[in-house]
Design an enzyme around this catalytic site. Structure first.
Site, PDB file in Angstrom:
ATOM      1  N   ASP A 192       4.606  -0.996 -12.007  1.00  0.00           N
ATOM      2  CA  ASP A 192       4.719  -0.413 -10.335  1.00  0.00           C
ATOM      3  C   ASP A 192       4.647  -1.927  -9.575  1.00  0.00           C
ATOM      4  OD1 ASP A 192       1.757  -0.458 -10.531  1.00  0.00           O
ATOM      5  OD2 ASP A 192       1.334   0.780  -9.330  1.00  0.00           O
ATOM      6  N   GLU A 201       1.365  -4.818  -6.789  1.00  0.00           N
ATOM      7  CA  GLU A 201       2.091  -4.029  -6.112  1.00  0.00           C
ATOM      8  C   GLU A 201       1.333  -4.106  -4.437  1.00  0.00           C
ATOM      9  OE1 GLU A 201      -1.715  -1.211  -4.420  1.00  0.00           O
ATOM     10  OE2 GLU A 201      -0.790  -0.186  -5.245  1.00  0.00           O
TER      11      GLU A 201
END
Length: 392
Positions: A154, A97
């Site tokens: 993500d 991330e």
């Protein structure tokens, strides 16, 4: 803060009962072909969703933020000479991330040297799996630094999105090809493209499917990075990213729990009806606060998506944004660094055209990595889509 987010993901990963097989049923990959320009007017408020999707066109991110003091401070404080993006609020670890966010902001700042440095470190240290996905966590005081080979979807999406932006912005085919490889494995390995019902995005390959958890599949709506999907569709068009995006927007309207009508961080989709997942606090917190940011970055201006948040943030509190226990409705804590306040300001801009306060147009020098990142992304979105809210 970030430690809460990392602990939640780590706890979920430890619940894995068996390695996950390939999750997405999708076509075989063909031969490879591979999160601000002119001022935009504010989006229409009463458009039907189909029309809204047509007007919220994909905009290039390159140079949208510019090499502003906030970016220069950010890379001085959080980006090492080697290209590791440091999570200052979480033991100075790095993760997919942070690397993806750093790459996106480097594109927005038009800083190709920093982009290449971050991408080089990411490729050398996190792309250590048998597929094109990234190991999710790198710890500087551990050997090996990558102890868990699971991915975080993500982070994969953010890196693939940044590479697609860089490939287009700097006309570099190698970036587009790298984006495609990651996007293909995201779709094949972490998306449940189901023949019946909408597709679901799993937070990781292992630990969240129906085979891994009694209440599975378990999702996290903040992993639906809405502005990334059109870019992934451009590099991997054989997968139905539009349908995945629409499924996420629909779930945002359905996963409204308790009197506050807010989503929890982790949601069980067993039986097709969203419910707070077992084993996690039923809270709207540090993960979910990204949802309105991603919607606004994607150009979604329909009030219905933001309604519970507009109510939650109607009365600003100097103590910070509230963390809500959706079961009781109580405030369970506060996100008290100033960067978080940029998200309600961006939402007010996207929905009502409210100007961003002057004190939010430059990140504070003392913010930790996560709120500083969200703050710069909010300013990037404002520069891309909502320039009138900046007085421009």
């Amino acid at each position: 803060m970030m430690a809460d987010r990392t602990r939640a993901l780590a706890a979920a990963l430890l619940m894995s009962l068996a390695p996950a097989a390939v999750l997405a049923q999708a076509p075989a990959e063909p031969a490879p072909t591979e999160t601000r320009p002119p001022a935009k007017t504010l989006p229409e408020k009463a458009l039907p969703e189909k029309a809204l999707a047509e007007t919220a066109e994909t905009l290039p991110m390159l140079n949208s933020l510019g090499n502003v003091p906030g970016w220069r401070r950010y890379k001085t404080r959080f980006v090492t000479d080697q290209g590791r993006v440091v999570d200052s609020g979480n033991g100075r670890i790095s993760h997919s991330e942070s690397q993806g966010y750093g790459m996106l902001l480097a594109v927005a700042a038009g800083d190709r040297d920093t982009f290449q440095r971050i991408w080089g470190w990411t490729r050398a240290n996190l792309m250590v799996r048998d597929d094109a996905l990234l190991a999710w966590r790198w710890e500087p005081d551990k050997r090996p630094a990558v102890a868990d080979m699971n991915n975080a979807t993500d982070g994969d999406i953010l890196v693939a999105w940044a590479l697609a932006e860089a490939g287009d912005g700097w006309s570099d085919e190698s970036y587009r090809l790298a984006s495609r490889r990651i996007a293909v494995d995201i779709a094949r390995r972490t998306v449940l493209f189901r023949s019946e019902g909408p597709p679901l995005l799993l937070p990781a390959m292992n630990g969240f499917s129906a085979e891994d958890r009694p209440d599975g599949p378990v999702i996290n709506l903040s992993y639906w990075v809405f502005p990334a999907f059109p870019r992934l569709a451009a590099v991997a068009p054989e997968f139905d990213w539009d349908r995945l995006s629409a499924a996420g927007r629909d779930l945002l309207l359905r996963a409204r729990f308790g009197e506050a009508r807010l989503p929890t961080e982790w949601i069980s989709m067993r039986g097709g009806q969203p419910q707070p997942a077992s084993g996690f606090p039923p809270e709207f917190s540090y993960n979910a606060v990204r949802l309105p940011l991603y919607l606004a970055m994607a150009g979604v201006g329909e009030r219905r998506y933001y309604e519970p948040l507009l109510a939650l943030w109607a009365d600003a509190d100097q103590a910070g944004l509230p963390i809500i226990d959706t079961a009781s409705g109580a405030v369970a804590g506060r996100m008290n660094e100033p960067g978080y306040a940029a998200i309600p300001a961006l939402v007010a801009c996207a929905v009502d055209g409210t100007p961003l306060p002057a004190d939010l147009q430059e990140p504070a020098a003392s913010e930790n990595y996560y709120p500083a990142t969200l703050h710069l992304l909010a300013l990037t979105a404002a520069n891309m889509r909502y320039r009138p809210c900046l007085g421009r």
